[in-house]
Design a protein around this motif. Structure first.
Motif, PDB file in Angstrom:
ATOM      1  N   ALA A  41      45.946  17.633  26.881  1.00  0.00           N
ATOM      2  CA  ALA A  41      45.661  18.828  26.085  1.00  0.00           C
ATOM      3  C   ALA A  41      46.189  20.076  26.792  1.00  0.00           C
ATOM      4  CB  ALA A  41      44.160  18.935  25.821  1.00  0.00           C
ATOM      5  N   ALA A  42      45.952  20.162  28.089  1.00  0.00           N
ATOM      6  CA  ALA A  42      46.439  21.312  28.854  1.00  0.00           C
ATOM      7  C   ALA A  42      47.963  21.373  28.867  1.00  0.00           C
ATOM      8  CB  ALA A  42      45.898  21.258  30.285  1.00  0.00           C
ATOM      9  N   LEU A  43      48.600  20.229  29.055  1.00  0.00           N
ATOM     10  CA  LEU A  43      50.065  20.160  29.060  1.00  0.00           C
ATOM     11  C   LEU A  43      50.644  20.630  27.728  1.00  0.00           C
ATOM     12  CD1 LEU A  43      52.813  19.058  30.316  1.00  0.00           C
ATOM     13  CD2 LEU A  43      52.289  16.969  29.058  1.00  0.00           C
ATOM     14  N   CYS A  44      49.986  20.240  26.641  1.00  0.00           N
ATOM     15  CA  CYS A  44      50.502  20.525  25.301  1.00  0.00           C
ATOM     16  C   CYS A  44      50.028  21.869  24.751  1.00  0.00           C
ATOM     17  CB  CYS A  44      50.083  19.411  24.344  1.00  0.00           C
ATOM     18  SG  CYS A  44      50.746  17.796  24.802  1.00  0.00           S
ATOM     19  N   GLY A  45      49.124  22.521  25.443  1.00  0.00           N
ATOM     20  CA  GLY A  45      48.646  23.832  25.003  1.00  0.00           C
ATOM     21  C   GLY A  45      47.700  23.774  23.813  1.00  0.00           C
ATOM     22  N   VAL A  46      46.924  22.694  23.718  1.00  0.00           N
ATOM     23  CA  VAL A  46      45.939  22.563  22.643  1.00  0.00           C
ATOM     24  C   VAL A  46      44.579  22.255  23.268  1.00  0.00           C
ATOM     25  CG1 VAL A  46      47.664  21.748  20.984  1.00  0.00           C
ATOM     26  CG2 VAL A  46      46.335  20.080  22.284  1.00  0.00           C
ATOM     27  N   GLY A  47      43.539  22.396  22.488  1.00  0.00           N
ATOM     28  CA  GLY A  47      42.206  22.078  22.971  1.00  0.00           C
ATOM     29  C   GLY A  47      41.975  20.575  23.036  1.00  0.00           C
ATOM     30  N   ILE A  48      41.037  20.187  23.877  1.00  0.00           N
ATOM     31  CA  ILE A  48      40.698  18.765  24.008  1.00  0.00           C
ATOM     32  C   ILE A  48      40.202  18.215  22.678  1.00  0.00           C
ATOM     33  CG2 ILE A  48      39.153  17.116  25.142  1.00  0.00           C
ATOM     34  CD1 ILE A  48      39.141  19.021  27.562  1.00  0.00           C
ATOM     35  N   ASN A  49      39.349  18.975  21.986  1.00  0.00           N
ATOM     36  CA  ASN A  49      38.831  18.507  20.702  1.00  0.00           C
ATOM     37  C   ASN A  49      39.946  18.354  19.669  1.00  0.00           C
ATOM     38  OD1 ASN A  49      36.193  18.356  21.620  1.00  0.00           O
ATOM     39  ND2 ASN A  49      35.704  20.442  20.983  1.00  0.00           N
ATOM     40  N   THR A  50      40.902  19.250  19.686  1.00  0.00           N
ATOM     41  CA  THR A  50      42.034  19.162  18.756  1.00  0.00           C
ATOM     42  C   THR A  50      42.833  17.898  19.020  1.00  0.00           C
ATOM     43  OG1 THR A  50      42.175  21.559  18.543  1.00  0.00           O
ATOM     44  CG2 THR A  50      44.166  20.303  17.994  1.00  0.00           C
ATOM     45  N   LEU A  51      43.150  17.640  20.284  1.00  0.00           N
ATOM     46  CA  LEU A  51      43.901  16.435  20.629  1.00  0.00           C
ATOM     47  C   LEU A  51      43.117  15.181  20.240  1.00  0.00           C
ATOM     48  CD1 LEU A  51      46.232  14.888  21.913  1.00  0.00           C
ATOM     49  CD2 LEU A  51      45.181  15.300  24.155  1.00  0.00           C
ATOM     50  N   SER A  52      41.837  15.181  20.502  1.00  0.00           N
ATOM     51  CA  SER A  52      41.005  14.027  20.160  1.00  0.00           C
ATOM     52  C   SER A  52      40.995  13.790  18.647  1.00  0.00           C
ATOM     53  CB  SER A  52      39.581  14.247  20.663  1.00  0.00           C
ATOM     54  OG  SER A  52      38.755  13.162  20.291  1.00  0.00           O
ATOM     55  N   ARG A  53      40.850  14.854  17.869  1.00  0.00           N
ATOM     56  CA  ARG A  53      40.858  14.711  16.397  1.00  0.00           C
ATOM     57  C   ARG A  53      42.190  14.150  15.903  1.00  0.00           C
ATOM     58  NH1 ARG A  53      38.336  19.702  16.585  1.00  0.00           N
ATOM     59  NH2 ARG A  53      40.223  20.752  15.915  1.00  0.00           N
ATOM     60  N   ILE A  54      43.283  14.630  16.459  1.00  0.00           N
ATOM     61  CA  ILE A  54      44.604  14.144  16.046  1.00  0.00           C
ATOM     62  C   ILE A  54      44.767  12.682  16.430  1.00  0.00           C
ATOM     63  CG2 ILE A  54      47.097  14.386  16.471  1.00  0.00           C
ATOM     64  CD1 ILE A  54      46.559  17.462  16.558  1.00  0.00           C
ATOM     65  N   ASN A  60      42.988  16.671   8.736  1.00  0.00           N
ATOM     66  CA  ASN A  60      42.885  18.122   8.608  1.00  0.00           C
ATOM     67  C   ASN A  60      43.396  18.880   9.825  1.00  0.00           C
ATOM     68  OD1 ASN A  60      41.685  17.948   6.030  1.00  0.00           O
ATOM     69  ND2 ASN A  60      39.744  17.433   6.992  1.00  0.00           N
ATOM     70  N   SER A  61      44.077  18.211  10.716  1.00  0.00           N
ATOM     71  CA  SER A  61      44.624  18.865  11.903  1.00  0.00           C
ATOM     72  C   SER A  61      45.853  19.681  11.513  1.00  0.00           C
ATOM     73  CB  SER A  61      45.004  17.816  12.951  1.00  0.00           C
ATOM     74  OG  SER A  61      43.868  17.060  13.291  1.00  0.00           O
ATOM     75  N   THR A  62      46.119  20.747  12.254  1.00  0.00           N
ATOM     76  CA  THR A  62      47.234  21.615  11.905  1.00  0.00           C
ATOM     77  C   THR A  62      48.569  21.030  12.356  1.00  0.00           C
ATOM     78  OG1 THR A  62      47.194  22.900  13.951  1.00  0.00           O
ATOM     79  CG2 THR A  62      45.779  23.669  12.148  1.00  0.00           C
ATOM     80  N   LEU A  63      49.596  21.354  11.610  1.00  0.00           N
ATOM     81  CA  LEU A  63      50.939  20.911  11.988  1.00  0.00           C
ATOM     82  C   LEU A  63      51.368  21.527  13.312  1.00  0.00           C
ATOM     83  CD1 LEU A  63      52.981  20.935   8.667  1.00  0.00           C
ATOM     84  CD2 LEU A  63      52.487  18.988  10.142  1.00  0.00           C
ATOM     85  N   GLY A  64      51.016  22.780  13.527  1.00  0.00           N
ATOM     86  CA  GLY A  64      51.395  23.444  14.774  1.00  0.00           C
ATOM     87  C   GLY A  64      50.866  22.716  15.989  1.00  0.00           C
ATOM     88  N   ALA A  65      49.586  22.351  15.954  1.00  0.00           N
ATOM     89  CA  ALA A  65      48.992  21.622  17.075  1.00  0.00           C
ATOM     90  C   ALA A  65      49.618  20.247  17.216  1.00  0.00           C
ATOM     91  CB  ALA A  65      47.477  21.499  16.889  1.00  0.00           C
ATOM     92  N   THR A  66      49.837  19.592  16.094  1.00  0.00           N
ATOM     93  CA  THR A  66      50.437  18.254  16.119  1.00  0.00           C
ATOM     94  C   THR A  66      51.826  18.300  16.740  1.00  0.00           C
ATOM     95  OG1 THR A  66      49.161  17.626  14.165  1.00  0.00           O
ATOM     96  CG2 THR A  66      51.065  16.256  14.721  1.00  0.00           C
ATOM     97  N   PHE A  67      52.636  19.262  16.336  1.00  0.00           N
ATOM     98  CA  PHE A  67      53.981  19.357  16.896  1.00  0.00           C
ATOM     99  C   PHE A  67      53.959  19.772  18.364  1.00  0.00           C
ATOM    100  CE2 PHE A  67      55.516  19.027  12.575  1.00  0.00           C
ATOM    101  CZ  PHE A  67      56.675  18.282  12.753  1.00  0.00           C
ATOM    102  N   SER A  68      52.986  20.564  18.780  1.00  0.00           N
ATOM    103  CA  SER A  68      52.856  20.902  20.208  1.00  0.00           C
ATOM    104  C   SER A  68      52.601  19.640  21.028  1.00  0.00           C
ATOM    105  CB  SER A  68      51.704  21.894  20.421  1.00  0.00           C
ATOM    106  OG  SER A  68      52.017  23.144  19.870  1.00  0.00           O
ATOM    107  N   ILE A  69      51.766  18.755  20.491  1.00  0.00           N
ATOM    108  CA  ILE A  69      51.463  17.505  21.180  1.00  0.00           C
ATOM    109  C   ILE A  69      52.688  16.595  21.210  1.00  0.00           C
ATOM    110  CG2 ILE A  69      50.063  15.398  21.073  1.00  0.00           C
ATOM    111  CD1 ILE A  69      47.849  17.282  19.793  1.00  0.00           C
ATOM    112  N   LEU A  70      53.356  16.468  20.067  1.00  0.00           N
ATOM    113  CA  LEU A  70      54.558  15.631  20.020  1.00  0.00           C
ATOM    114  C   LEU A  70      55.592  16.120  21.031  1.00  0.00           C
ATOM    115  CD1 LEU A  70      54.942  15.193  16.149  1.00  0.00           C
ATOM    116  CD2 LEU A  70      54.128  13.483  17.786  1.00  0.00           C
ATOM    117  N   LYS A  71      55.800  17.421  21.077  1.00  0.00           N
ATOM    118  CA  LYS A  71      56.782  17.985  22.011  1.00  0.00           C
ATOM    119  C   LYS A  71      56.342  17.753  23.456  1.00  0.00           C
ATOM    120  CE  LYS A  71      59.233  22.197  23.231  1.00  0.00           C
ATOM    121  NZ  LYS A  71      59.414  23.627  22.964  1.00  0.00           N
ATOM    122  N   GLY A  72      55.071  17.994  23.744  1.00  0.00           N
ATOM    123  CA  GLY A  72      54.568  17.829  25.104  1.00  0.00           C
ATOM    124  C   GLY A  72      54.693  16.404  25.618  1.00  0.00           C
ATOM    125  N   LEU A  73      54.565  15.424  24.704  1.00  0.00           N
ATOM    126  CA  LEU A  73      54.664  14.017  25.101  1.00  0.00           C
ATOM    127  C   LEU A  73      56.075  13.454  24.959  1.00  0.00           C
ATOM    128  CD1 LEU A  73      51.350  12.629  23.554  1.00  0.00           C
ATOM    129  CD2 LEU A  73      51.840  13.118  25.962  1.00  0.00           C
TER     130      LEU A  73
END
Length: 92
Positions: A41-54, A60-73
């Motif tokens: 979550a820290a690496l991707c710039g999102v909250g732990i709860n957001t990453l867990s929900r995704i 209902n997760s946001t595209l912005g958060a999802t793409f931040s995670i995809l990019k980070g990984l």
């Protein structure tokens, strides 16, 4: 010593057509990298709860958060031509 990360399995499909399989893909990649939820979550710039929900397939997760995670990984999305889909493929 802290708890070790247990590797998750990849989705059983080549096509990611729903939030559940996208979450499975993200979790499998994170755990293959032996990365804890908080570290990812820290690496991707999102909250732990957001990453867990995704990872749990919450639609209902946001595209912005999802793409931040995809990019980070280092996960890249690709586009397949419509002729590559079978009639059984469903869109959610």
């Amino acid at each position: 010593m802290g708890k070790q990360v247990t590797q998750s399995t990849m989705p059983e499909t080549d096509l990611i057509l729903d939030p559940v399989n996208l979450g499975k893909l993200i979790k499998a990649k994170r755990t293959a990298m032996k990365m804890k939820l908080a570290d990812c979550a820290a690496l991707c710039g999102v909250g732990i709860n957001t990453l867990s929900r995704i990872e749990n397939g919450n639609p209902n997760s946001t595209l912005g958060a999802t793409f931040s995670i995809l990019k980070g990984l280092g996960i890249r999305l690709s586009h397949l031509e419509p002729s590559k889909y079978t009639p059984d493929d469903e869109w959610v």
